[in-house]
Design an enzyme around this catalytic site. Structure first.
Site, short mmCIF file in Angstrom:
data_model
loop_
_atom_site.label_atom_id
_atom_site.label_comp_id
_atom_site.label_asym_id
_atom_site.label_seq_id
_atom_site.Cartn_x
_atom_site.Cartn_y
_atom_site.Cartn_z
N THR A 49 0.91 -1.15 -0.10
CA THR A 49 0.15 0.01 0.08
C THR A 49 0.89 1.38 -0.15
O THR A 49 0.47 2.20 -0.42
CB THR A 49 -0.87 0.02 1.23
OG1 THR A 49 -1.72 -1.34 1.31
CG2 THR A 49 -1.87 1.07 1.19
N TYR A 112 -13.44 -2.82 1.75
CA TYR A 112 -14.74 -2.16 1.53
C TYR A 112 -15.88 -3.10 1.81
O TYR A 112 -16.71 -2.54 2.22
CB TYR A 112 -14.63 -1.29 0.09
CG TYR A 112 -15.59 -0.42 0.02
CD1 TYR A 112 -15.87 0.61 0.62
CD2 TYR A 112 -16.85 -1.13 -0.90
CE1 TYR A 112 -16.85 1.58 0.25
CE2 TYR A 112 -17.85 -0.04 -0.91
CZ TYR A 112 -18.04 1.18 -0.34
OH TYR A 112 -19.15 1.88 -0.70
N TYR A 138 -2.25 -10.26 5.13
CA TYR A 138 -2.18 -8.97 5.73
C TYR A 138 -3.38 -8.26 6.44
O TYR A 138 -4.55 -8.00 5.73
CB TYR A 138 -1.76 -8.05 4.26
CG TYR A 138 -1.48 -6.71 4.68
CD1 TYR A 138 -1.33 -6.24 6.05
CD2 TYR A 138 -1.51 -5.81 3.84
CE1 TYR A 138 -0.97 -4.88 6.15
CE2 TYR A 138 -1.05 -4.44 4.03
CZ TYR A 138 -0.73 -3.98 5.09
OH TYR A 138 -0.70 -2.69 5.50
N ARG A 143 -7.71 0.14 7.16
CA ARG A 143 -7.75 0.20 5.85
C ARG A 143 -8.64 -0.61 5.17
O ARG A 143 -9.61 0.04 4.15
CB ARG A 143 -6.47 0.08 4.98
CG ARG A 143 -5.48 0.98 5.20
CD ARG A 143 -4.18 0.92 4.32
NE ARG A 143 -3.17 1.77 4.42
CZ ARG A 143 -3.07 2.77 3.69
NH1 ARG A 143 -3.83 3.33 3.02
NH2 ARG A 143 -2.15 3.67 4.18
N LYS A 167 1.11 -10.46 8.03
CA LYS A 167 1.55 -8.95 8.45
C LYS A 167 0.47 -8.56 9.51
O LYS A 167 -0.71 -8.43 8.74
CB LYS A 167 1.87 -8.42 7.30
CG LYS A 167 2.12 -6.92 7.61
CD LYS A 167 2.28 -5.95 6.54
CE LYS A 167 2.37 -4.43 6.86
NZ LYS A 167 2.70 -3.50 5.63
N ILE A 209 7.12 -5.61 8.55
CA ILE A 209 7.34 -4.79 7.31
C ILE A 209 6.92 -3.68 7.37
O ILE A 209 5.93 -3.24 7.81
CB ILE A 209 6.38 -5.76 6.09
CG1 ILE A 209 6.75 -7.11 5.93
CG2 ILE A 209 6.08 -4.84 4.85
CD1 ILE A 209 5.60 -7.77 5.19
#
Length: 296
Positions: A49, A112, A138, A143, A167, A209
């Site tokens: 991202t 979303y 992830y 987000r 992650k 990360i």
């Protein structure tokens, strides 16, 4: 060799530099790759991202991955970001992306559309089956709008062989501890929250990360290595020196913060693609002050 061995330490979610006209600045990307590797990080993550992937075309993504493989030239492992909220589109993209030289893929949970935990499980089941490389889950609910619960992540880890790690960026220490307590021995657990890495290493995480390691690669990776060695006196000293940086990196948005740092270091031009815009003037001044303080 498991991902816990291959990807132990600091990975860097590299930014995508742009020119003034908005094209990818491949010269700057090469300089950034060399800067990061020469300062001691363990691996790179392309198309995270932080690389502004929502604004990149599929052709640009392929060009970046090909370029990164070429310029890294085997010096460190490379993880490639491959995720989305359309399960079958992610599976199709995995078939087309040149992933032969990748150590793993990093795949964000669907964003979303807010699937249930069962929907997230089935999404990753399909992704893992389509991927030619091990999949790193992830989890970044800030987000995506939906947390990947520890129970779901652990079920994936235990039941699907091609899922090799996670992650974890939920900013939830208790969830991290549950993951670490019950994970399979081979399963990589890394942080996605730069400001929590040090205590997470104390809990048993395998590394991070990172965004901060784009611009502070030596200091940050040394902190992580100290934490992995349980030298928390040294790790705390280094981490304390970066607390202000963590705030500046994420105060407005990512990657506006890290691009301001990198531009001040002369490594890239400070350009982003809309809807992202450069850091505000007041924060940009604080970035300059901070970098002068750590250089002195």
């Amino acid at each position: 060799m498991s991902l816990r061995q291959t990807l132990r330490g600091t990975g860097v979610a590299i930014v995508t530099p742009f020119t003034h006209s908005g094209d990818i600045d491949f010269n700057a990307l090469e300089n950034l790759i060399n800067f990061i590797i020469s300062n001691g990080v363990e691996y790179l993550v392309a198309l995270g991202t932080t690389g502004e992937t929502p604004t990149l075309s599929k052709e640009e993504k392929t060009d970046i991955v090909t370029f990164v493989f070429e310029k890294v030239n085997g010096r460190v492992p490379i993880v490639v970001g491959m995720g989305g909220n359309s399960t079958h589109e992610v599976a199709r993209d995995l078939e087309k992306m040149p992933l032969e030289k990748a150590a793993a893929i990093l795949s964000v949970s669907p964003y979303y559309n807010k699937p249930s935990q069962e929907g997230i499980y089935k999404h990753y089941e399909v992704v893992a089956a389509a991927s030619p490389k091990p999949v790193i889950l992830y989890n970044v609910p800030g987000r995506t709008g939906r947390n990947l619960d520890a129970a779901t992540a652990l079920k994936l880890a235990h039941e699907i062989p091609n899922i090799g790690g996670i992650k974890e960026a939920a900013n939830n220490m208790v969830q991290c501890m549950h993951l670490l307590k019950d994970r399979p021995d081979h399963f990589l657990v890394v942080s996605g929250d730069d400001d929590l890495v040090m205590p997470q290493l104390a809990c048993g995480m395998d590394g991070v990360i990172s965004v901060a390691a784009n611009c502070l690669p030596e200091r940050f990776s040394n902190m992580v290595r100290a934490g992995l060695a349980f030298d928390f006196k040294k790790a705390k000293e280094l981490n304390d020196s970066m607390l202000e940086a963590y705030h500046l990196l994420f105060a407005e948005n990512n990657p506006a913060g890290v691009k301001a740092f990198l531009a001040e270091l002369g490594l890239i031009q400070n350009h982003l693609r809309l809807p992202m815009v450069p850091l505000s003037e007041g924060l940009a001044k604080k970035v300059k002050i901070y970098l002068k303080s750590v250089a002195s």
